[in-house]
Design an enzyme around this catalytic site. Structure first.
Site, PDB file in Angstrom:
ATOM      1  N   ASN A  38       0.816  -0.982   0.104  1.00  0.00           N
ATOM      2  CA  ASN A  38      -0.026  -0.103   0.029  1.00  0.00           C
ATOM      3  C   ASN A  38       0.959   1.208   0.017  1.00  0.00           C
ATOM      4  O   ASN A  38       1.381   1.607   1.122  1.00  0.00           O
ATOM      5  CB  ASN A  38      -0.980   0.041   1.074  1.00  0.00           C
TER       6      ASN A  38
ATOM      7  N   LYS B 271       0.033   4.306  -0.202  1.00  0.00           N
ATOM      8  CA  LYS B 271      -0.501   5.651   0.337  1.00  0.00           C
ATOM      9  C   LYS B 271      -0.286   6.699  -0.430  1.00  0.00           C
ATOM     10  O   LYS B 271      -0.121   6.622  -1.488  1.00  0.00           O
ATOM     11  CB  LYS B 271      -0.093   5.523   1.933  1.00  0.00           C
TER      12      LYS B 271
ATOM     13  N   HIS C 289      -9.544   0.858   4.925  1.00  0.00           N
ATOM     14  CA  HIS C 289      -8.256   1.107   5.453  1.00  0.00           C
ATOM     15  C   HIS C 289      -8.595   1.949   6.755  1.00  0.00           C
ATOM     16  O   HIS C 289      -9.260   2.892   6.934  1.00  0.00           O
ATOM     17  CB  HIS C 289      -7.168   1.728   4.682  1.00  0.00           C
TER      18      HIS C 289
ATOM     19  N   GLU D  90      -6.975   4.543   7.865  1.00  0.00           N
ATOM     20  CA  GLU D  90      -6.770   5.862   7.623  1.00  0.00           C
ATOM     21  C   GLU D  90      -8.127   6.464   7.032  1.00  0.00           C
ATOM     22  O   GLU D  90      -8.428   7.672   7.219  1.00  0.00           O
ATOM     23  CB  GLU D  90      -5.577   6.178   6.807  1.00  0.00           C
TER      24      GLU D  90
ATOM     25  N   GLU E 206      -5.502  -5.136  10.220  1.00  0.00           N
ATOM     26  CA  GLU E 206      -4.381  -4.446  10.519  1.00  0.00           C
ATOM     27  C   GLU E 206      -4.807  -3.819  12.049  1.00  0.00           C
ATOM     28  O   GLU E 206      -5.724  -2.794  12.086  1.00  0.00           O
ATOM     29  CB  GLU E 206      -4.486  -3.208   9.668  1.00  0.00           C
TER      30      GLU E 206
ATOM     31  N   GLY F   3       2.260   1.645  10.965  1.00  0.00           N
ATOM     32  CA  GLY F   3       3.321   2.901  10.858  1.00  0.00           C
ATOM     33  C   GLY F   3       3.818   3.306  12.132  1.00  0.00           C
ATOM     34  O   GLY F   3       4.840   4.286  12.351  1.00  0.00           O
TER      35      GLY F   3
ATOM     36  N   SER G  14       2.977  -2.511  10.388  1.00  0.00           N
ATOM     37  CA  SER G  14       4.705  -2.722  10.564  1.00  0.00           C
ATOM     38  C   SER G  14       5.265  -4.129   9.916  1.00  0.00           C
ATOM     39  O   SER G  14       6.148  -4.592  10.685  1.00  0.00           O
ATOM     40  CB  SER G  14       4.974  -2.310  11.907  1.00  0.00           C
TER      41      SER G  14
HETATM   42  P1  PGA Z   1       2.684  -0.024   7.777  1.00  0.00           P
HETATM   43  O1  PGA Z   1       1.488   0.176   7.055  1.00  0.00           O
HETATM   44  O2  PGA Z   1       3.128  -1.328   7.044  1.00  0.00           O
HETATM   45  O3  PGA Z   1       3.663   1.243   7.326  1.00  0.00           O
HETATM   46  O4  PGA Z   1       2.345  -0.151   9.053  1.00  0.00           O
HETATM   47  C1  PGA Z   1       0.164  -0.899   6.816  1.00  0.00           C
HETATM   48  C2  PGA Z   1      -0.826  -0.435   6.309  1.00  0.00           C
HETATM   49  O5  PGA Z   1      -1.424   0.759   6.563  1.00  0.00           O
HETATM   50  O6  PGA Z   1      -1.444  -0.623   5.200  1.00  0.00           O
END
Ligand code: PGA
Length: 251
Positions: A10, A12, A96, A98, A168, A174, A214
């Protein structure tokens, strides 16, 4: 039942089209020997056309990071499933954290996106996960159940073959914190059992459930060794070709 692994990147809100082309070519190269697993990238909408062109001839799947439910119309700021397909994408990430946290998307809205994406032939990666507050209040499984039931409302058993779930935990995205493999496996097994209860065992058995939050070269092998973890949704580490290559080629 062996499920085909899926490693998804992803991107982003990163990458100009020029940067995206370079990374896409590196992903194509990195995944060319990984024929026993699927690889997916979700670039920003603006780079999807460039990425599908750069991936021509490779098996890498291209996804949108979100999708609207209508083909066209007065939906300022949205991208339709037909527009994604027009650029060569065949999948979309939906729900997601976010989108849920920053943009206030509800289970009901996310469900509309799932329904719309599937109706127009896309594969849908439905993301679910609890916040730290919810985990600390021991509400994790309740939240996951609500998000699965809400997100999949009205989805037929037939369409479930094009649904992937990504678990997730919000507190692991992140942040450099990964759920322990035991906690991740517990959540995955719970989700699979729930899919079995809502549909049937066969559907639950074939459903791919990805872990996200992560995921890195250092932890991917242990996560992928869990019986109910069928892949990874990778943010930060997917922007670095070398790290993503190692994740694709998990052992
Ligand atoms: P990350 O993000 O690997 O940077 O933790 C995962 C995601 O948001 O899909």
């Amino acid at each position: 039942m062996t499920r085909r692994a899926l490693i998804a990147g992803n991107w982003k809100m990163h990458m100009t089209t020029a940067d995206a082309e370079v990374l896409a070519s590196q992903v194509a190269e990195a995944s060319k020997d990984a024929t026993d697993r699927d690889v997916l990238v979700a670039p920003p909408f603006t780079a999807i056309g460039a990425v599908t062109a750069a991936l021509e001839g490779s098996a890498v799947i291209v996804a949108g990071q979100n999708v609207c439910w209508e083909e066209q119309g007065a939906f300022t700021g949205e991208i339709s499933p037909v527009m994604l397909k027009d650029l060569g994408a065949t999948a979309a990430i939906v729900g997601h954290s976010e989108r849920r946290q920053i943009f206030g998307e509800s289970d009901q809205l996310i469900n509309q996106r799932v329904v719309g994406g599937l109706k127009f032939g896309l594969t849908v990666v439905l993301c679910i996960g609890e916040t730290l507050e919810e985990r600390e209040a021991e509400q994790t499984l309740t939240i996951l159940e609500k998000q699965v039931r809400g997100g999949l409302d009205g989805i037929t058993p037939k369409d479930m073959t094009r649904v992937v779930i990504a678990y997730e935990p919000v507190w692991a995205i992140g942040t450099g914190k990964t759920a322990s493999t035991a906690k991740a496996e517990e959540a995955h097994a719970f989700i699979r059992k729930l899919i079995g209860d809502l549909y049937e065992k066969d559907i639950a058995d074939q459903m791919r459930i990805l872990y996200g939050g992560s995921v890195k070269p250092a932890n991917v092998d242990e996560l992928m060794a869990q019986p109910d973890i069928d892949g990874a949704l990778v943010g930060g580490a997917a922007l670095d070709a070398e790290s993503f290559q190692r994740i694709i080629n998990f052992k």
